[in-house]
Motif scaffolding. Structure first.
Motif, PDB file in Angstrom:
ATOM      1  N   LEU A  45     -22.877  23.491  47.572  1.00  0.00           N
ATOM      2  CA  LEU A  45     -21.597  24.171  47.385  1.00  0.00           C
ATOM      3  C   LEU A  45     -20.613  23.537  48.357  1.00  0.00           C
ATOM      4  N   PHE A  46     -19.531  23.023  47.818  1.00  0.00           N
ATOM      5  CA  PHE A  46     -18.511  22.367  48.633  1.00  0.00           C
ATOM      6  C   PHE A  46     -17.226  23.179  48.570  1.00  0.00           C
ATOM      7  N   VAL A  47     -16.638  23.399  49.722  1.00  0.00           N
ATOM      8  CA  VAL A  47     -15.319  24.013  49.817  1.00  0.00           C
ATOM      9  C   VAL A  47     -14.519  23.159  50.778  1.00  0.00           C
ATOM     10  N   GLY A  48     -13.294  22.812  50.380  1.00  0.00           N
ATOM     11  CA  GLY A  48     -12.469  21.995  51.265  1.00  0.00           C
ATOM     12  C   GLY A  48     -10.991  22.225  51.018  1.00  0.00           C
ATOM     13  N   ILE A  49     -10.238  22.004  52.054  1.00  0.00           N
ATOM     14  CA  ILE A  49      -8.784  22.101  51.972  1.00  0.00           C
ATOM     15  C   ILE A  49      -8.225  20.894  52.715  1.00  0.00           C
ATOM     16  N   PRO A  50      -7.199  20.256  52.159  1.00  0.00           N
ATOM     17  CA  PRO A  50      -6.646  19.096  52.871  1.00  0.00           C
ATOM     18  C   PRO A  50      -6.246  19.470  54.298  1.00  0.00           C
ATOM     19  N   GLU A  51      -6.701  18.669  55.240  1.00  0.00           N
ATOM     20  CA  GLU A  51      -6.442  18.948  56.651  1.00  0.00           C
ATOM     21  C   GLU A  51      -4.944  19.072  56.927  1.00  0.00           C
ATOM     22  N   GLN A  52      -4.146  18.208  56.348  1.00  0.00           N
ATOM     23  CA  GLN A  52      -2.714  18.222  56.616  1.00  0.00           C
ATOM     24  C   GLN A  52      -2.076  19.534  56.178  1.00  0.00           C
ATOM     25  N   ALA A  53      -2.516  20.069  55.042  1.00  0.00           N
ATOM     26  CA  ALA A  53      -1.965  21.339  54.557  1.00  0.00           C
ATOM     27  C   ALA A  53      -2.306  22.469  55.504  1.00  0.00           C
ATOM     28  N   SER A  54      -3.479  22.390  56.101  1.00  0.00           N
ATOM     29  CA  SER A  54      -3.938  23.457  56.969  1.00  0.00           C
ATOM     30  C   SER A  54      -3.449  23.320  58.400  1.00  0.00           C
ATOM     31  N   PHE A  55      -3.573  22.136  58.950  1.00  0.00           N
ATOM     32  CA  PHE A  55      -3.270  21.968  60.363  1.00  0.00           C
ATOM     33  C   PHE A  55      -2.000  21.163  60.631  1.00  0.00           C
ATOM     34  N   GLY A  56      -1.288  20.835  59.574  1.00  0.00           N
ATOM     35  CA  GLY A  56      -0.027  20.126  59.762  1.00  0.00           C
ATOM     36  C   GLY A  56       0.923  20.886  60.676  1.00  0.00           C
ATOM     37  N   VAL A  57       0.956  22.200  60.507  1.00  0.00           N
ATOM     38  CA  VAL A  57       1.835  23.032  61.335  1.00  0.00           C
ATOM     39  C   VAL A  57       1.386  22.980  62.797  1.00  0.00           C
ATOM     40  N   VAL A  58       0.084  23.070  63.013  1.00  0.00           N
ATOM     41  CA  VAL A  58      -0.435  23.007  64.390  1.00  0.00           C
ATOM     42  C   VAL A  58      -0.143  21.636  64.990  1.00  0.00           C
ATOM     43  N   GLN A  59      -0.361  20.577  64.214  1.00  0.00           N
ATOM     44  CA  GLN A  59      -0.102  19.226  64.717  1.00  0.00           C
ATOM     45  C   GLN A  59       1.368  19.048  65.075  1.00  0.00           C
ATOM     46  N   SER A  61       3.433  21.367  65.924  1.00  0.00           N
ATOM     47  CA  SER A  61       3.683  22.188  67.101  1.00  0.00           C
ATOM     48  C   SER A  61       3.268  21.450  68.375  1.00  0.00           C
ATOM     49  N   ILE A  62       2.130  20.789  68.325  1.00  0.00           N
ATOM     50  CA  ILE A  62       1.657  20.025  69.484  1.00  0.00           C
ATOM     51  C   ILE A  62       2.607  18.854  69.755  1.00  0.00           C
ATOM     52  N   ARG A  63       2.975  18.134  68.704  1.00  0.00           N
ATOM     53  CA  ARG A  63       3.881  16.988  68.875  1.00  0.00           C
ATOM     54  C   ARG A  63       5.219  17.397  69.489  1.00  0.00           C
ATOM     55  N   ASN A  64       5.690  18.586  69.136  1.00  0.00           N
ATOM     56  CA  ASN A  64       7.020  19.012  69.563  1.00  0.00           C
ATOM     57  C   ASN A  64       7.040  19.795  70.877  1.00  0.00           C
ATOM     58  N   GLN A  65       5.879  19.991  71.503  1.00  0.00           N
ATOM     59  CA  GLN A  65       5.844  20.724  72.769  1.00  0.00           C
ATOM     60  C   GLN A  65       6.554  19.930  73.854  1.00  0.00           C
ATOM     61  N   VAL A  66       7.363  20.624  74.617  1.00  0.00           N
ATOM     62  CA  VAL A  66       8.032  20.016  75.760  1.00  0.00           C
ATOM     63  C   VAL A  66       7.702  20.864  76.981  1.00  0.00           C
ATOM     64  N   ILE A  67       7.100  20.231  77.955  1.00  0.00           N
ATOM     65  CA  ILE A  67       6.770  20.900  79.204  1.00  0.00           C
ATOM     66  C   ILE A  67       7.362  20.045  80.303  1.00  0.00           C
ATOM     67  N   GLY A  68       8.316  20.580  81.000  1.00  0.00           N
ATOM     68  CA  GLY A  68       8.948  19.793  82.048  1.00  0.00           C
ATOM     69  C   GLY A  68       9.637  18.571  81.459  1.00  0.00           C
ATOM     70  N   ARG A  69       9.773  17.549  82.278  1.00  0.00           N
ATOM     71  CA  ARG A  69      10.467  16.345  81.826  1.00  0.00           C
ATOM     72  C   ARG A  69       9.553  15.353  81.133  1.00  0.00           C
ATOM     73  N   VAL A 177      -2.208  26.428  72.581  1.00  0.00           N
ATOM     74  CA  VAL A 177      -2.435  25.530  71.442  1.00  0.00           C
ATOM     75  C   VAL A 177      -3.831  25.747  70.873  1.00  0.00           C
ATOM     76  N   SER A 178      -4.818  25.897  71.739  1.00  0.00           N
ATOM     77  CA  SER A 178      -6.187  26.134  71.301  1.00  0.00           C
ATOM     78  C   SER A 178      -6.280  27.457  70.540  1.00  0.00           C
ATOM     79  N   THR A 179      -5.584  28.482  71.021  1.00  0.00           N
ATOM     80  CA  THR A 179      -5.575  29.787  70.351  1.00  0.00           C
ATOM     81  C   THR A 179      -4.950  29.685  68.965  1.00  0.00           C
ATOM     82  N   VAL A 180      -3.824  28.987  68.848  1.00  0.00           N
ATOM     83  CA  VAL A 180      -3.170  28.805  67.547  1.00  0.00           C
ATOM     84  C   VAL A 180      -4.089  28.059  66.585  1.00  0.00           C
ATOM     85  N   ALA A 181      -4.742  27.006  67.063  1.00  0.00           N
ATOM     86  CA  ALA A 181      -5.660  26.245  66.210  1.00  0.00           C
ATOM     87  C   ALA A 181      -6.804  27.139  65.744  1.00  0.00           C
TER      88      ALA A 181
END
Length: 195
Positions: A45-59, A61-69, A177-181
């Protein structure tokens, strides 16, 4: 069938959960063995969802994080492939000492040398996706303000407290970030079960 799926599913008869390339697209998958009356595996039994559809938002979010300079977030898998990185996305960093240490340590704050500059990185491991999530910066980003503060005020304790607060901010960001993922993964699992 990917080797890691084959090993878990065929060799050990276990359910496999993880990211797998299916016909050129990365999917978050589950492969469950179907067993016959005697317990032998008779199907899959196989179940799958494209990673980008699922974690694109998380990715994103990580790319756009700004901490300090100069603090930036990045993610790589246990093989060292940079999944998210401002400069090395898609490249393998697994041969580098700091990457090996992060894979072995799983969660920590450490220093390492990168092209003559000392870096500091806080990181954690998110096992369901085999993601090592990190926030890195130049060490001087933390020590520079301390040095300046000590020069201006002569108060090393206050400067050290300021640096500790910055490091704590980075640690909280990695935890968030880990919690959101994790929540995204749980939501995907509920969605799969509902289907």
């Amino acid at each position: 069938m990917a080797q890691e799926v084959y090993t878990a599913f065929v060799s050990r008869g276990e359910t496999f959960y993880g990211t797998v390339n299916v016909v050129g697209t990365e999917y978050i998958t589950a492969y469950e063995p179907n067993r016959g009356p005697g317990g032998a595996v008779i199907g899959i039994l196989f179940v799958g969802i494209p990673e980008q559809a699922s974690f694109g938002v998380v990715q994103e979010s990580i790319r756009n994080q700004v901490i300090g300079r100069n603090v930036y977030m990045y993610v790589f898998d246990s093989a060292g492939t940079a999944i998210i990185h401002p400069n090395f996305e898609g490249q393998n960093l697994g041969h580098l000492d700091f990457s090996k240490q992060m894979v072995d340590q799983k969660e920590w704050i450490m220093h390492y040398d990168w092209e003559g500059e000392v870096k500091i990185v806080g990181f954690t491991y998110f096992a369901p996706l085999d993601w090592h999530i990190a926030a890195g910066a130049d060490w001087v980003d933390f020590t520079g303000p301390i040095d300046d503060n000590v020069k201006e005020t002569g108060n090393a304790a206050a400067a050290t407290e300021e640096a500790s607060a910055s490091i704590e901010e980075v640690s909280k960001m990695i935890e968030n970030v880990s919690t959101v993922a994790n929540k995204t993964l749980q939501a995907n699992q509920k969605f799969k079960l509902a289907k």
